[in-house]
Write an enzyme that holds these catalytic residues in place. Structure first.
Site, PDB file in Angstrom:
ATOM      1  N   ASP A 248      44.685   7.307  43.529  1.00  0.00           N
ATOM      2  CA  ASP A 248      43.897   8.444  43.064  1.00  0.00           C
ATOM      3  C   ASP A 248      44.165   8.710  41.585  1.00  0.00           C
ATOM      4  OD1 ASP A 248      42.287  10.992  43.577  1.00  0.00           O
ATOM      5  OD2 ASP A 248      44.185  11.818  42.880  1.00  0.00           O
TER       6      ASP A 248
ATOM      7  N   GLU B 228      41.071   4.102  47.520  1.00  0.00           N
ATOM      8  CA  GLU B 228      42.137   4.581  46.638  1.00  0.00           C
ATOM      9  C   GLU B 228      43.448   3.837  46.906  1.00  0.00           C
ATOM     10  OE1 GLU B 228      40.821   9.135  45.567  1.00  0.00           O
ATOM     11  OE2 GLU B 228      42.124   8.824  47.299  1.00  0.00           O
TER      12      GLU B 228
END
Length: 212
Positions: free
Chosen positions: A32, A104
């Site tokens: 992320d 992610e």
């Protein structure tokens, strides 16, 4: 990439809990951060005349769950995810949140395996196509608002949502259907009512935009 690292990136916490193995949540956390940095730098360079607010809006759309789920589906990640029995039963391989988390995690794994430069290059390969065609990929910031505004511009009635749910409380799956009479209909699933409505709104928005 180390096969073990790749396996971990594709392991949902439900599978990890059932089998006592590592899951992808830590890699997701790392990915992320890499994702946000790479997308921010890309937008800063690509849109030199846009304001901070405009750039932030673009970034929010490109790193959203809806957009990352589109990336995952393009990569056909669903069949390769390791899911617990409950998630398998409730269609976890198709849930936007699980797919987005896996993307992610893969970015995080790329960072550990090859470094920041290679990981950010991967982000650009995955995300830039969304920037070039936001309507068809789902990279819009607020699908429900965008759909409502598009319906108004097309002279249609406001979108109407119907949501149903199934499964136990701890693993409930919501299905939303949105109609934009008389122009379009969209559907979506999610682990919350809001998420399902957003997915349905994006589906209907994509259909309306394609017919423009």
């Amino acid at each position: 990439m180390d096969p073990g690292l790749l396996t971990t990136a594709l392991t949902h916490r439900s599978y990890g809990y059932e089998h006592g193995t590592a899951d992808n949540e830590r890699l997701e956390f790392l990915g992320d951060s890499v994702l946000g940095r790479a997308v921010t730098a890309m937008l800063y360079a690509r849109f030199p005349d846009e304001s901070e607010g405009s750039l932030a809006k673009r970034r929010a759309g490109l790193v959203s769950t809806v957009a990352l789920a589109v990336v995952a589906r393009r990569l056909d990640l669903g069949p390769h995810l390791r899911l617990g029995r409950g998630e398998v039963r409730t269609g976890g391989a198709g849930k936007a949140s699980i797919l987005a988390d896996a993307v992610e995690a893969l970015i995080g794994a790329a960072f550990l395996a090859a470094g920041s430069e290679a990981a950010e290059a991967l982000v650009l390969r995955l995300i830039e196509p969304l920037l070039d065609d936001p309507a068809s990929t789902g990279a819009i910031t607020d699908p429900k608002t965008e759909l409502q505004e598009l319906a108004a511009r097309r002279g249609a009635r406001p979108p109407a949502y119907a949501v149903t749910s199934e499964g136990p409380e701890h693993a409930r799956v919501f299905t939303a259907v949105v109609t934009v009479p008389p122009l379009a209909e969209g559907s979506g699933i999610g682990t919350s009512k809001k998420q399902a409505e957003i997915a349905a709104a994006w589906d209907a928005y994509r259909r309306l935009a394609a017919d423009a």
